[in-house]
Design a protein around this motif. Structure first.
Motif, PDB file in Angstrom:
ATOM      1  N   LYS A   1     147.065  95.745 104.810  1.00 38.47           N
ATOM      2  CA  LYS A   1     145.805  95.442 104.132  1.00 38.47           C
ATOM      3  C   LYS A   1     146.085  94.496 102.968  1.00 38.47           C
ATOM      4  N   VAL A   2     145.026  93.896 102.471  1.00 36.18           N
ATOM      5  CA  VAL A   2     145.147  92.999 101.325  1.00 36.18           C
ATOM      6  C   VAL A   2     144.172  93.466 100.251  1.00 36.18           C
ATOM      7  N   GLU A   3     144.708  93.738  99.073  1.00 27.65           N
ATOM      8  CA  GLU A   3     143.868  94.142  97.941  1.00 27.65           C
ATOM      9  C   GLU A   3     143.365  92.882  97.248  1.00 27.65           C
ATOM     10  N   CYS A   4     142.040  92.759  97.122  1.00 27.36           N
ATOM     11  CA  CYS A   4     141.445  91.529  96.601  1.00 27.36           C
ATOM     12  C   CYS A   4     140.355  91.823  95.577  1.00 27.36           C
ATOM     13  N   ARG A   5     140.036  90.770  94.834  1.00 24.00           N
ATOM     14  CA  ARG A   5     138.813  90.718  94.041  1.00 24.00           C
ATOM     15  C   ARG A   5     137.925  89.647  94.657  1.00 24.00           C
ATOM     16  N   MET A   6     136.619  89.763  94.422  1.00 21.21           N
ATOM     17  CA  MET A   6     135.680  88.855  95.087  1.00 21.21           C
ATOM     18  C   MET A   6     134.590  88.404  94.127  1.00 21.21           C
TER      19      MET A   6
ATOM     20  N   VAL B   1     137.059  94.940  95.338  1.00 18.33           N
ATOM     21  CA  VAL B   1     136.452  95.377  96.595  1.00 18.33           C
ATOM     22  C   VAL B   1     137.462  96.230  97.363  1.00 18.33           C
ATOM     23  N   PRO B   2     136.995  97.025  98.330  1.00 20.67           N
ATOM     24  CA  PRO B   2     137.931  97.809  99.141  1.00 20.67           C
ATOM     25  C   PRO B   2     138.936  96.896  99.845  1.00 20.67           C
ATOM     26  N   PRO B   3     140.149  97.375 100.086  1.00 20.15           N
ATOM     27  CA  PRO B   3     141.162  96.541 100.747  1.00 20.15           C
ATOM     28  C   PRO B   3     140.651  95.968 102.070  1.00 20.15           C
ATOM     29  N   ILE B   4     140.985  94.712 102.307  1.00 24.30           N
ATOM     30  CA  ILE B   4     140.590  94.037 103.541  1.00 24.30           C
ATOM     31  C   ILE B   4     141.659  94.303 104.591  1.00 24.30           C
ATOM     32  N   HIS B   5     141.245  94.755 105.765  1.00 25.69           N
ATOM     33  CA  HIS B   5     142.187  95.178 106.799  1.00 25.69           C
ATOM     34  C   HIS B   5     142.004  94.358 108.062  1.00 25.69           C
ATOM     35  N   LYS B   6     142.829  94.594 109.022  1.00 24.03           N
ATOM     36  CA  LYS B   6     142.710  93.941 110.329  1.00 24.03           C
ATOM     37  C   LYS B   6     141.439  94.430 111.029  1.00 24.03           C
TER      38      LYS B   6
ATOM     39  N   LEU C   1     140.405  86.596  95.281  1.00 27.96           N
ATOM     40  CA  LEU C   1     141.651  86.568  94.519  1.00 27.96           C
ATOM     41  C   LEU C   1     142.552  87.644  95.099  1.00 27.96           C
ATOM     42  N   CYS C   2     143.724  87.255  95.581  1.00 32.81           N
ATOM     43  CA  CYS C   2     144.657  88.218  96.163  1.00 32.81           C
ATOM     44  C   CYS C   2     145.422  88.924  95.044  1.00 32.81           C
ATOM     45  N   GLU C   3     145.322  90.254  95.015  1.00 32.32           N
ATOM     46  CA  GLU C   3     146.066  91.047  94.035  1.00 32.32           C
ATOM     47  C   GLU C   3     147.406  91.508  94.599  1.00 32.32           C
ATOM     48  N   SER C   4     147.386  91.964  95.850  1.00 32.61           N
ATOM     49  CA  SER C   4     148.643  92.431  96.453  1.00 32.61           C
ATOM     50  C   SER C   4     148.449  92.616  97.949  1.00 32.61           C
ATOM     51  N   HIS C   5     149.551  92.633  98.673  1.00 32.43           N
ATOM     52  CA  HIS C   5     149.553  92.971 100.097  1.00 32.43           C
ATOM     53  C   HIS C   5     150.050  94.407 100.247  1.00 32.43           C
TER      54      HIS C   5
END
Length: 283
Positions: free
Chosen positions: A187-192, A236-241, A275-279
């Motif tokens: 998953k990718v933790e992001c801000r939007m 936002v919630p982590p973005i997943h596959k 904005l990518c915070e972390s993988h």
């Protein structure tokens, strides 16, 4: 701007085959909001899971109360309530009749025991501190509703709809694999930050500012037009596959921590910047 909200929460991995399940939520929430201010628990034959039993002869002339020794008949009470709140409950009554008619066709039976079991499970899902009394006082009381209304207007139709949908769903091996990857995969933790589709010039101008780095992005995220996102600095919630919006998923997984995406066009034509915070590695 409502459409984009569905994109912020991880999309159901079986959305293709469970589209009808979305109706379930609408029926449940709508029924709860409308509520029912009439009771049918005293019907002579009780509930059998197929809706109210046939109205017996003389049902309307039953006495439900006495006021200064003057009887109040059930039909009189019913007409009083219909005149004051009938239209408000009409949509729910129609939906309920449609669901119950289909349940009879499909021989779907939801018993009182089924409703009670789901009710106890729902209470437990709130955590160890939640009890029936606490649920009634802290949740239902805010809406002026009762436990009876919750059971009959939310849980019962929800169980009926679940069973009707379940019989039409076929889960493939591909569905299972995608569901597993969506839940347990990377998953990718992001801000939007979200921009209105009709304001491209503002989006372009702001993007030049926020693309400078994380601090500039967060500062702008706090002041974006959507108050719910602004209040949490765009998290936002982590973005997943298998996220549901391929453009957002692809952009998120291409980013490195600290990087800002370009303007991403969504299905509803609104635009977002990530904005990518972390993988987050697979679990």
């Amino acid at each position: 701007m409502r459409e984009w909200l569905a994109k912020l929460t991880p999309a159901p991995w079986l959305s293709k085959k469970l589209l009808m399940a979305a109706v379930l939520v609408g029926v449940g929430i709508g029924a709860y909001c409308w509520g029912r201010h009439y009771a049918n628990a005293n019907q002579p034959n009780g509930r059998n899971g197929q809706g109210d039993s046939a109205i017996p002869k003389g049902y309307g002339t039953r006495i439900v109360a006495y006021v200064y020794n003057q009887p109040v008949f059930r039909e009189e009470l019913g007409e009083y309530l219909i005149a004051r709140m009938g239209a408000e409950r009409l949509d729910f009554m129609i939906n309920r009749k449609i669901v119950e008619a289909e349940c009879r066709k499909q021989n779907v039976i939801v018993t009182d025991a089924d409703v009670e079991t789901r009710f106890i499970r729902d209470i437990a899902s709130f955590g160890p501190g939640m009890s029936v009394v606490a649920f009634e006082q802290n949740v239902l009381r805010r809406f002026g509703k009762t436990v009876y209304e919750w059971k009959e207007d939310v849980i019962r139709p929800k169980l009926q709809m679940e069973e009707l949908v379940r019989r039409k769903v076929t889960i493939t091996e591909k569905d299972v694999k995608e569901g597993f990857e969506a839940r347990y995969g990377p998953k990718v933790e992001c801000r939007m930050i979200v921009f209105d589709k009709d304001d491209r010039s503002t989006a372009d101008r702001v993007w030049k500012e926020i693309s400078k780095g994380r601090d500039a992005f967060i500062a702008r995220a706090k002041t974006q037009a959507l108050p719910n996102l602004a209040s949490i600095e765009g998290r936002v919630p982590p973005i997943h596959k298998h996220f549901g919006d391929q453009n957002i998923e692809d952009a998120a997984f291409r980013l490195k921590p600290g990087e800002v995406s370009g303007l991403i066009k969504m299905a509803d034509h609104n635009m977002v910047v990530l904005l990518c915070e972390s993988h987050i590695p697979p679990t």
